[in-house]
Design a protein around this motif. Structure first.
Motif, short mmCIF file in Angstrom:
data_model
loop_
_atom_site.label_atom_id
_atom_site.label_comp_id
_atom_site.label_asym_id
_atom_site.label_seq_id
_atom_site.Cartn_x
_atom_site.Cartn_y
_atom_site.Cartn_z
N ILE A 48 0.84 -1.20 0.00
CA ILE A 48 0.00 0.00 0.00
C ILE A 48 0.87 1.25 0.00
CG2 ILE A 48 -1.62 1.36 1.40
CD1 ILE A 48 -2.87 -1.43 2.20
N GLY A 49 1.91 1.25 0.80
CA GLY A 49 2.83 2.39 0.83
C GLY A 49 3.49 2.61 -0.53
N LEU A 50 3.90 1.54 -1.18
CA LEU A 50 4.52 1.66 -2.50
C LEU A 50 3.52 2.16 -3.54
CD1 LEU A 50 6.71 -1.57 -2.52
CD2 LEU A 50 7.52 0.81 -2.46
N ILE A 51 2.29 1.71 -3.45
CA ILE A 51 1.26 2.19 -4.38
C ILE A 51 1.03 3.68 -4.17
CG2 ILE A 51 -1.18 2.06 -4.99
CD1 ILE A 51 -0.97 -0.99 -4.40
N GLN A 52 0.97 4.11 -2.92
CA GLN A 52 0.80 5.54 -2.64
C GLN A 52 1.98 6.35 -3.18
OE1 GLN A 52 0.15 5.10 1.58
NE2 GLN A 52 -2.07 5.32 1.36
N GLU A 53 3.17 5.81 -3.05
CA GLU A 53 4.36 6.47 -3.60
C GLU A 53 4.28 6.54 -5.12
OE1 GLU A 53 9.24 5.97 -3.60
OE2 GLU A 53 8.03 4.74 -2.26
N ARG A 54 3.84 5.44 -5.75
CA ARG A 54 3.68 5.40 -7.21
C ARG A 54 2.66 6.43 -7.65
NH1 ARG A 54 1.55 3.53 -11.86
NH2 ARG A 54 2.79 2.13 -13.16
N MET A 55 1.58 6.59 -6.91
CA MET A 55 0.56 7.58 -7.24
C MET A 55 1.14 8.99 -7.21
SD MET A 55 -2.61 5.87 -5.12
CE MET A 55 -3.79 7.19 -5.40
N ALA A 56 1.97 9.28 -6.22
CA ALA A 56 2.58 10.60 -6.10
C ALA A 56 3.53 10.87 -7.26
CB ALA A 56 3.31 10.73 -4.76
N PRO A 92 -3.52 -12.35 -14.55
CA PRO A 92 -3.89 -11.52 -13.39
C PRO A 92 -3.00 -10.27 -13.26
CG PRO A 92 -3.82 -13.83 -12.76
CD PRO A 92 -3.25 -13.73 -14.15
N GLY A 93 -1.77 -10.35 -13.77
CA GLY A 93 -0.89 -9.19 -13.75
C GLY A 93 -1.43 -8.04 -14.57
N THR A 94 -2.09 -8.39 -15.68
CA THR A 94 -2.70 -7.35 -16.51
C THR A 94 -3.80 -6.63 -15.74
OG1 THR A 94 -2.20 -8.65 -18.49
CG2 THR A 94 -3.84 -6.90 -18.72
N SER A 95 -4.62 -7.39 -15.05
CA SER A 95 -5.69 -6.79 -14.24
C SER A 95 -5.11 -5.92 -13.14
CB SER A 95 -6.57 -7.87 -13.62
OG SER A 95 -7.21 -8.62 -14.62
N LEU A 96 -4.05 -6.40 -12.51
CA LEU A 96 -3.40 -5.63 -11.46
C LEU A 96 -2.84 -4.33 -12.03
CD1 LEU A 96 -2.34 -5.28 -8.58
CD2 LEU A 96 -0.38 -6.70 -9.22
N ALA A 97 -2.19 -4.41 -13.18
CA ALA A 97 -1.62 -3.22 -13.81
C ALA A 97 -2.73 -2.23 -14.17
CB ALA A 97 -0.81 -3.60 -15.04
N MET A 98 -3.85 -2.72 -14.67
CA MET A 98 -4.96 -1.83 -15.01
C MET A 98 -5.45 -1.10 -13.76
SD MET A 98 -5.59 -1.75 -18.23
CE MET A 98 -7.21 -0.98 -18.22
N THR A 99 -5.54 -1.82 -12.65
CA THR A 99 -5.96 -1.19 -11.40
C THR A 99 -4.95 -0.14 -10.95
OG1 THR A 99 -7.17 -3.19 -10.75
CG2 THR A 99 -6.56 -1.65 -8.98
N LEU A 100 -3.68 -0.47 -11.03
CA LEU A 100 -2.63 0.50 -10.66
C LEU A 100 -2.69 1.74 -11.54
CD1 LEU A 100 0.45 -1.77 -9.96
CD2 LEU A 100 -0.70 -0.27 -8.33
N LEU A 101 -2.84 1.52 -12.84
CA LEU A 101 -2.91 2.65 -13.76
C LEU A 101 -4.11 3.54 -13.43
CD1 LEU A 101 -1.89 0.87 -17.07
CD2 LEU A 101 -0.55 2.57 -15.81
N GLU A 102 -5.23 2.93 -13.13
CA GLU A 102 -6.43 3.70 -12.79
C GLU A 102 -6.21 4.47 -11.49
OE1 GLU A 102 -11.14 3.16 -11.80
OE2 GLU A 102 -10.21 1.70 -13.14
N LEU A 103 -5.59 3.84 -10.52
CA LEU A 103 -5.30 4.53 -9.25
C LEU A 103 -4.37 5.71 -9.47
CD1 LEU A 103 -4.75 1.54 -6.81
CD2 LEU A 103 -6.45 3.35 -6.53
N CYS A 104 -3.40 5.54 -10.36
CA CYS A 104 -2.36 6.55 -10.53
C CYS A 104 -2.73 7.67 -11.49
CB CYS A 104 -1.07 5.87 -10.99
SG CYS A 104 -0.35 4.81 -9.72
N ARG A 105 -3.58 7.41 -12.45
CA ARG A 105 -3.92 8.45 -13.41
C ARG A 105 -5.40 8.76 -13.46
NH1 ARG A 105 -6.77 4.79 -16.01
NH2 ARG A 105 -5.82 3.50 -17.59
N GLY A 106 -6.20 7.97 -12.78
CA GLY A 106 -7.65 8.16 -12.83
C GLY A 106 -8.22 7.44 -14.05
#
Length: 108
Positions: A48-56, A92-106
């Motif tokens: 979670i911390g890394l995802i928050q850092e990636r978002m920033a 499943p990595g593709t789904s995870l990446a899609m979720t990360l991309l959505e979190l990071c760019r909307g």
């Protein structure tokens, strides 16, 4: 001994044992499960911390791109990210990446 992610405290009775909470059939297995769950909880906190850092970091990139007159999203870069996750983790990595991309760019 953390029981986070197992049974909510409000539904646990004082008589419940580690075996009850873990679903294990022996005390030894319950101890292994409890320890492993504590490790998973710690890993989840780091993720979670890394995802928050990636978002920033993503916000910095988007701001620089928009300020320079570019688009908010770079689709070719997103395809690289999707490919990277897919190669490393399969479908499943593709789904995870899609979720990360959505979190990071909307949503686009």
């Amino acid at each position: 001994m953390s029981l986070r992610g197992t049974t909510p405290p409000s539904t646990r009775s004082p008589e419940m044992t580690a075996i009850d909470v873990t679903g294990a059939r022996t005390t030894e297995a319950a101890d292994v499960i409890t320890g492993a769950r504590e490790r998973i909880d710690a890993l989840d906190d780091r993720i979670i911390g890394l995802i928050q850092e990636r978002m920033a970091v993503s916000a910095v990139i988007q701001e620089a791109r928009i300020t320079s007159g570019g688009r908010r999203v770079n689709l070719s870069r997103e395809m690289e990210v999707l490919s990277h996750y897919s190669e490393a983790l399969g479908k499943p990595g593709t789904s995870l990446a899609m979720t990360l991309l959505e979190l990071c760019r909307g949503r686009i």
